[in-house]
Design an enzyme around this catalytic site. Structure first.
Site, PDB file in Angstrom:
ATOM      1  N   ARG A 195       0.926  -1.291  -0.200  1.00 28.56           N
ATOM      2  CA  ARG A 195       0.014   0.079   0.121  1.00 28.56           C
ATOM      3  C   ARG A 195       1.030   1.191  -0.051  1.00 28.56           C
ATOM      4  O   ARG A 195       1.681   1.353   0.747  1.00 28.56           O
ATOM      5  CB  ARG A 195      -0.930   0.084   1.211  1.00 28.56           C
ATOM      6  CG  ARG A 195      -1.856   0.972   1.278  1.00 28.56           C
ATOM      7  CD  ARG A 195      -2.404   0.971   2.602  1.00 28.56           C
ATOM      8  NE  ARG A 195      -2.021   2.103   3.440  1.00 28.56           N
ATOM      9  CZ  ARG A 195      -2.403   2.434   4.639  1.00 28.56           C
ATOM     10  NH1 ARG A 195      -3.585   2.139   5.083  1.00 28.56           N
ATOM     11  NH2 ARG A 195      -1.557   3.454   5.123  1.00 28.56           N
ATOM     12  N   TYR A 207      -2.438  11.770   6.184  1.00 25.51           N
ATOM     13  CA  TYR A 207      -2.605  10.323   6.730  1.00 25.51           C
ATOM     14  C   TYR A 207      -1.819   9.327   6.324  1.00 25.51           C
ATOM     15  O   TYR A 207      -1.620   9.386   4.847  1.00 25.51           O
ATOM     16  CB  TYR A 207      -4.345   9.832   6.689  1.00 25.51           C
ATOM     17  CG  TYR A 207      -4.327   8.265   6.628  1.00 25.51           C
ATOM     18  CD1 TYR A 207      -4.372   7.687   7.931  1.00 25.51           C
ATOM     19  CD2 TYR A 207      -4.330   7.510   5.748  1.00 25.51           C
ATOM     20  CE1 TYR A 207      -4.344   6.358   8.156  1.00 25.51           C
ATOM     21  CE2 TYR A 207      -4.263   6.074   5.851  1.00 25.51           C
ATOM     22  CZ  TYR A 207      -4.460   5.742   7.215  1.00 25.51           C
ATOM     23  OH  TYR A 207      -4.253   4.324   7.241  1.00 25.51           O
ATOM     24  N   ASP A 263      -4.848   3.728   0.089  1.00 27.05           N
ATOM     25  CA  ASP A 263      -5.897   4.215   1.157  1.00 27.05           C
ATOM     26  C   ASP A 263      -6.492   5.564   1.165  1.00 27.05           C
ATOM     27  O   ASP A 263      -5.414   6.514   1.326  1.00 27.05           O
ATOM     28  CB  ASP A 263      -5.357   3.711   2.665  1.00 27.05           C
ATOM     29  CG  ASP A 263      -6.481   3.825   3.682  1.00 27.05           C
ATOM     30  OD1 ASP A 263      -7.611   4.104   3.385  1.00 27.05           O
ATOM     31  OD2 ASP A 263      -6.080   3.683   4.876  1.00 27.05           O
ATOM     32  N   HIS A 265      -8.700   6.709   2.997  1.00 21.29           N
ATOM     33  CA  HIS A 265      -9.208   6.966   4.350  1.00 21.29           C
ATOM     34  C   HIS A 265     -10.436   7.659   4.377  1.00 21.29           C
ATOM     35  O   HIS A 265     -10.631   8.631   5.365  1.00 21.29           O
ATOM     36  CB  HIS A 265      -7.981   7.565   5.242  1.00 21.29           C
ATOM     37  CG  HIS A 265      -7.918   6.806   6.514  1.00 21.29           C
ATOM     38  ND1 HIS A 265      -8.330   7.839   7.667  1.00 21.29           N
ATOM     39  CD2 HIS A 265      -7.423   5.776   7.227  1.00 21.29           C
ATOM     40  CE1 HIS A 265      -8.015   7.267   8.548  1.00 21.29           C
ATOM     41  NE2 HIS A 265      -7.609   5.986   8.319  1.00 21.29           N
ATOM     42  N   GLU A 289      -8.796   1.791  -1.458  1.00 20.84           N
ATOM     43  CA  GLU A 289      -9.266   1.444  -0.164  1.00 20.84           C
ATOM     44  C   GLU A 289     -10.218   2.508   0.574  1.00 20.84           C
ATOM     45  O   GLU A 289      -9.656   3.666   0.636  1.00 20.84           O
ATOM     46  CB  GLU A 289      -8.124   1.262   0.918  1.00 20.84           C
ATOM     47  CG  GLU A 289      -8.410   0.946   2.303  1.00 20.84           C
ATOM     48  CD  GLU A 289      -7.127   0.233   3.161  1.00 20.84           C
ATOM     49  OE1 GLU A 289      -6.455  -0.386   2.450  1.00 20.84           O
ATOM     50  OE2 GLU A 289      -6.845   0.878   4.215  1.00 20.84           O
ATOM     51  N   GLU A 315     -13.518  -0.615   7.144  1.00 23.05           N
ATOM     52  CA  GLU A 315     -13.027  -0.690   8.501  1.00 23.05           C
ATOM     53  C   GLU A 315     -13.820   0.327   9.465  1.00 23.05           C
ATOM     54  O   GLU A 315     -13.708  -0.215  10.841  1.00 23.05           O
ATOM     55  CB  GLU A 315     -11.533  -0.247   8.320  1.00 23.05           C
ATOM     56  CG  GLU A 315     -11.415   1.480   8.285  1.00 23.05           C
ATOM     57  CD  GLU A 315      -9.950   1.753   7.913  1.00 23.05           C
ATOM     58  OE1 GLU A 315      -9.336   1.030   7.121  1.00 23.05           O
ATOM     59  OE2 GLU A 315      -9.659   2.849   8.401  1.00 23.05           O
ATOM     60  N   ARG A 336     -13.763  -4.954   4.018  1.00 23.52           N
ATOM     61  CA  ARG A 336     -12.546  -4.780   4.815  1.00 23.52           C
ATOM     62  C   ARG A 336     -12.923  -4.442   6.184  1.00 23.52           C
ATOM     63  O   ARG A 336     -12.341  -3.592   6.573  1.00 23.52           O
ATOM     64  CB  ARG A 336     -11.373  -4.156   4.165  1.00 23.52           C
ATOM     65  CG  ARG A 336     -11.676  -2.855   3.512  1.00 23.52           C
ATOM     66  CD  ARG A 336     -10.440  -2.130   2.931  1.00 23.52           C
ATOM     67  NE  ARG A 336      -9.237  -2.411   3.831  1.00 23.52           N
ATOM     68  CZ  ARG A 336      -8.900  -1.703   5.065  1.00 23.52           C
ATOM     69  NH1 ARG A 336     -10.096  -0.714   5.517  1.00 23.52           N
ATOM     70  NH2 ARG A 336      -7.849  -1.803   5.681  1.00 23.52           N
ATOM     71  N   GLU A 392      -4.189  -7.058   5.572  1.00 28.30           N
ATOM     72  CA  GLU A 392      -3.448  -6.143   5.863  1.00 28.30           C
ATOM     73  C   GLU A 392      -2.674  -6.410   7.239  1.00 28.30           C
ATOM     74  O   GLU A 392      -3.337  -7.032   7.996  1.00 28.30           O
ATOM     75  CB  GLU A 392      -4.267  -4.879   6.290  1.00 28.30           C
ATOM     76  CG  GLU A 392      -3.503  -3.569   6.549  1.00 28.30           C
ATOM     77  CD  GLU A 392      -4.301  -2.476   7.079  1.00 28.30           C
ATOM     78  OE1 GLU A 392      -3.860  -1.326   6.738  1.00 28.30           O
ATOM     79  OE2 GLU A 392      -5.322  -2.562   7.409  1.00 28.30           O
ATOM     80  N   TRP A 455     -10.653  13.004   9.055  1.00 25.73           N
ATOM     81  CA  TRP A 455      -9.338  12.519   8.980  1.00 25.73           C
ATOM     82  C   TRP A 455      -9.145  11.283   8.333  1.00 25.73           C
ATOM     83  O   TRP A 455      -9.900  10.391   8.633  1.00 25.73           O
ATOM     84  CB  TRP A 455      -8.976  12.140  10.628  1.00 25.73           C
ATOM     85  CG  TRP A 455      -7.610  11.723  10.742  1.00 25.73           C
ATOM     86  CD1 TRP A 455      -6.287  12.426  10.308  1.00 25.73           C
ATOM     87  CD2 TRP A 455      -7.020  10.417  10.759  1.00 25.73           C
ATOM     88  NE1 TRP A 455      -5.253  11.704  10.544  1.00 25.73           N
ATOM     89  CE2 TRP A 455      -5.698  10.441  10.734  1.00 25.73           C
ATOM     90  CE3 TRP A 455      -7.652   9.414  11.488  1.00 25.73           C
ATOM     91  CZ2 TRP A 455      -4.860   9.187  11.165  1.00 25.73           C
ATOM     92  CZ3 TRP A 455      -6.970   8.134  11.788  1.00 25.73           C
ATOM     93  CH2 TRP A 455      -5.454   8.023  11.599  1.00 25.73           C
TER      94      TRP A 455
HETATM   95  O1  EZ4 Z   1      -6.504   4.651  10.460  1.00 30.81           O
HETATM   96  O2  EZ4 Z   1      -6.675   1.803  12.520  1.00 30.81           O
HETATM   97  O3  EZ4 Z   1      -6.080   0.794   7.143  1.00 30.81           O
HETATM   98  N1  EZ4 Z   1      -5.503   1.067   8.061  1.00 30.81           N
HETATM   99  C1  EZ4 Z   1      -6.271   2.283   8.672  1.00 30.81           C
HETATM  100  C2  EZ4 Z   1      -5.727   2.533   9.955  1.00 30.81           C
HETATM  101  C3  EZ4 Z   1      -6.852   3.517  10.762  1.00 30.81           C
HETATM  102  C4  EZ4 Z   1      -6.409   3.005  12.247  1.00 30.81           C
HETATM  103  C5  EZ4 Z   1      -7.783   4.095  13.095  1.00 30.81           C
HETATM  104  O4  EZ4 Z   1      -7.459   3.905  14.568  1.00 30.81           O
HETATM  105  O5  EZ4 Z   1      -7.133   2.999   8.030  1.00 30.81           O
HETATM  106  O6  EZ4 Z   1      -4.449   3.047   9.916  1.00 30.81           O
HETATM  107 CO    CO Z   2      -7.463   2.043   6.013  1.00 25.43          CO
END
Ligand code: EZ4
Ligand code: CO
Length: 455
Positions: A195, A207, A263, A265, A289, A315, A336, A392, A455
């Site tokens: 990743r 991030y 990702d 996020h 992701e 997630e 996921r 992961e 975030w």
């Molecule tokens: O930001 O678990 O794919 N992994 C992620 C993680 C999340 C954290 C948040 O607590 O996106 O790193």
């Molecule tokens: Co993630």
């Protein structure tokens, strides 16, 4: 002999909680067992009861919440993970004050029944705090069941479907070459899938990038302190411009032989996510992701209409029903969920079965902020289902491996679990006690104008 029926008496039960225990169900006529009592355990084996529930909060570098369930059989216990990053004590309190009294005296073998009772029982069901607490209990109960059966969990789930779980790790950097170097290092370590995240030019501490710097210049923010969240900057424009450049660079320098992931996020809006997926198409990602926030499931249609980049999501999901809309419309390719936040193995295996019916594969969340029992549970499911996609993973520091031994191991691109009975993970309580909880938060994010950003 059928058990004697007792009148319902919730107050009486509450007083007893922690001592003897399980609520005695109301009399209902017409059953061979003389009432609406919970199912009984394995005939031929000595009856088993939960005798103690210990909640351990420890900080060997970062905070973890563990739940240890002890039984009436000397030496037979299970350990589950109930870590919820940034809200650890809310989960610990839920476990200690609300769930433990309901567990004492209960048969640890009846995992599904306990799960249903704890999930549906409070009426105010679900949410990350309760589902993480439930996951901790669930994992501990599966651990007990595996130990009692003398089998690793993957055997109880139907046996092996594969030798190991294909793994991905993270590579990050402040510019394109730094990320390229990080991907190369991962490949040298044996990873076939990586990743990749890059810093956004002009914005600090995005991030997933290596360094998280403070950005004090944002309007209207309180000063940073170590045990308060630091705030990152985000702007979709520069982000959307740099990410395709990153993957163009990685393909140009590394070729096609490595699987690349990214990702988002949950930072983008629908048309932004569609644009990114479309512009990344030439670089053949393994998946993109978490492109959108979990509230906006219908917006995944827009991404699908514009691109063939495989999409992964989940997630932040807490229930099986969160997964239904995306899976049944085949709006994603990988589900996921985080086993630690979706109620453990009991719920995750249903998510996997639902996904199987729609040709969606699994990619369980495997970050550093969930503890080794959840990582082990991930891999037990991965290697026993037909529709596993990817796992992961993280390398835990030595101190975490001492406090919680037995995490899955990385071997040549794959994750392996122990073949010992149960999850294969454990907790060194004495050592855990040496690392008391320290208040810590996840970062927050704002736009340049000072407004709140996810975030
Ligand atoms: O930001 O678990 O794919 N992994 C992620 C993680 C999340 C954290 C948040 O607590 O996106 O790193
Ligand atoms: Co993630």
């Amino acid at each position: 002999m059928p058990p004697k029926a007792q009148p319902a008496n919730r107050r009486g039960f509450l007083k007893l909680a922690g001592a003897t225990a399980l609520a005695k169900p109301a009399l209902s006529r017409g059953t061979p067992w003389g009432g609406a009592s919970p199912p009984i355990s394995t005939p031929g084996l000595p009856p088993l009861k939960i005798t103690e529930v210990r909640v351990i909060v420890t900080c060997p570098g970062r905070n973890y919440v563990l739940v240890k369930i002890l039984t009436s059989e000397p030496g037979l216990y299970g350990v589950g993970d109930a870590t919820l990053n940034g809200r650890e004590l809310a989960v610990a309190t839920t476990l200690e004050k609300h769930l433990a009294p309901l567990l004492i005296g209960r048969d640890p073998e009846a995992i599904e029944d306990t799960w249903q009772d704890l999930y549906r029982g409070p009426y105010w069901r679900g949410g990350p705090v309760q589902m993480t607490a439930l996951a901790g209990v669930d994992l501990a109960l599966w651990d007990i069941k595996g130990k009692r059966a003398g089998m690793p969990i993957y055997q109880l789930l139907g046996g092996r479907t594969r030798r190991g779980a294909l793994a991905y790790t993270h590579a990050a950097g402040n510019d394109l070459t730094e990320v390229e170097d990080a991907v190369r290092r991962a490949m040298e370590r044996g990873f076939q899938c990586v990743r990749a995240q890059v810093a956004i030019p002009g914005l600090e501490g995005t991030y997933g990038t290596a360094e998280k710097k403070k950005s004090e210049e944002i309007a209207g923010r309180v000063p940073q302190q170590a045990d308060l969240p630091h705030t990152e900057l985000f702007e979709p424009g520069p982000y959307l411009r740099i990410v395709p450049k990153l993957f163009a660079h990685l393909r140009a320098t590394l070729g096609e032989d490595v699987e690349l992931l990214h990702d988002v996020h949950e930072k983008l809006g629908p048309v932004e996510a569609a644009r990114l997926a479309k512009e990344l198409e030439p670089y053949h990602l393994f998946f993109l992701e978490d492109p959108l926030r979990p509230e906006y499931k219908e917006s995944f249609r827009l991404i699908r209409q514009h691109s063939t980049t495989p999409i992964a999501m989940g997630e932040l999901f807490n229930t099986l029903w969160d997964c239904v809309p995306l899976i049944k419309e085949q709006l994603i390719d990988f589900i996921r969920c985080d086993l630690g936040h979706i109620g453990g193995i009991t719920n995750a295996r249903k998510v996997a079965a639902l996904a199987e019916a729609f040709q969606v594969k699994t990619a369980w969340h495997g970050p550093a902020d969930i503890a080794p029992p959840t990582h082990a549970a991930n891999v037990h499911i991965d290697i026993s289902i037909p529709n596993f996609g990817i796992q992961e993973m993280v390398f835990f520091p030595e101190v975490v491996r001492e406090v919680m031994p037995g995490a899955p191991e990385f071997q040549g691109g794959y994750m392996m679990v122990r073949d010992t009975p149960g999850l294969g993970t454990d907790l060194n309580e004495e050592l855990a006690g040496k690392y008391p909880y320290q208040r810590a938060y996840l970062p927050t994010a704002r736009r340049k104008d000072g407004s709140v950003q996810d975030w």
